[in-house]
Design an enzyme around this catalytic site. Structure first.
Site, short mmCIF file in Angstrom:
data_model
loop_
_atom_site.label_atom_id
_atom_site.label_comp_id
_atom_site.label_asym_id
_atom_site.label_seq_id
_atom_site.Cartn_x
_atom_site.Cartn_y
_atom_site.Cartn_z
NE ARG A 88 -1.90 12.48 -2.41
CZ ARG A 88 -2.04 11.44 -3.24
NH1 ARG A 88 -2.73 10.39 -2.91
NH2 ARG A 88 -1.46 11.47 -4.43
CB ALA A 89 0.09 6.60 1.16
CB SER A 90 -3.32 6.39 -3.31
OG SER A 90 -2.64 7.35 -4.07
CB SER A 91 -4.69 2.62 -0.59
OG SER A 91 -3.46 1.93 -0.69
CD GLN B 24 -0.39 3.30 -2.20
OE1 GLN B 24 -0.87 4.40 -1.96
NE2 GLN B 24 -0.15 2.87 -3.44
#
Length: 182
Positions: free
Chosen positions: A8-11, A14
């Site tokens: 998972r990446a936050s944005s 990324q």
């Protein structure tokens, strides 16, 4: 007894590429990825799919604990969901494995520490912003909304939804801008 990876990446800016590589290197047969905030499990469809798909003896693998969740409650709820299926969680960077008795204890403590650190970061950020505001340095992010156009659309009888669509923003942004302009 399969290994399933979750990256998972936050944005959107990324990348999950490094996480994916590590997950495949440890033997994950499937890696699901998404770009969404970890503040909640809401809207994390790839994680939900993995949790529904995992069966007895399988292991969900993440590179770092914060990729799974930011709150202790969310992480423990995920572990509980895995427990119900007699499945496990493995966190690579801390070598945590809930198939071992000490794994759950370490996971709980680290989740609490991570959540506490996040709250400290937010407190420091808030204090810094307040100091900057008193010095007149911080005025917040500049508005990206054309206020003239917003007011004209409002005067012409358009509602918040129509205005947001026309300006390419959210309804909440329209409401905030209108409140600031009062």
């Amino acid at each position: 007894m399969a290994l399933y990876g979750y990256a998972r990446a936050s944005s959107l800016s990324q990348s999950t590429e490094i996480q994916e590589q590590k997950l495949y290197e440890v033997g994950c047969s499937v890696v699901r990825k998404e770009k969404i905030s970890g503040a909640s499990t809401e809207g994390r469809d790839e994680l939900k799919t993995l949790l529904e798909f995992i069966t007895e003896g399988d292991t969900l693998v993440v590179v770092r604990l914060d990729r799974l969740g930011r709150s202790t409650r969310d992480v423990l709820n995920i572990v509980h969901a895995l427990d119900q299926k007699k499945a496990f969680l493995r966190v690579l960077d801390r070598n945590i494995d809930t198939s071992k008795p000490e794994g759950k204890l370490i996971l709980t403590v680290l989740s609490m520490v991570s959540e506490m650190e996040l709250s400290f970061i937010k407190e420091r950020q808030k204090a810094g912003i307040e100091r900057a505001k008193t010095k007149g340095v911080y005025k917040g992010r500049p508005s990206s909304i054309d206020h003239e156009k917003l007011l004209q659309l409002k005067r012409n009888g358009h509602g918040a939804t129509a205005i947001a669509k026309e300006l390419g923003c959210t309804r909440s942004a329209v409401y905030k801008a209108l409140n600031r302009l009062k």
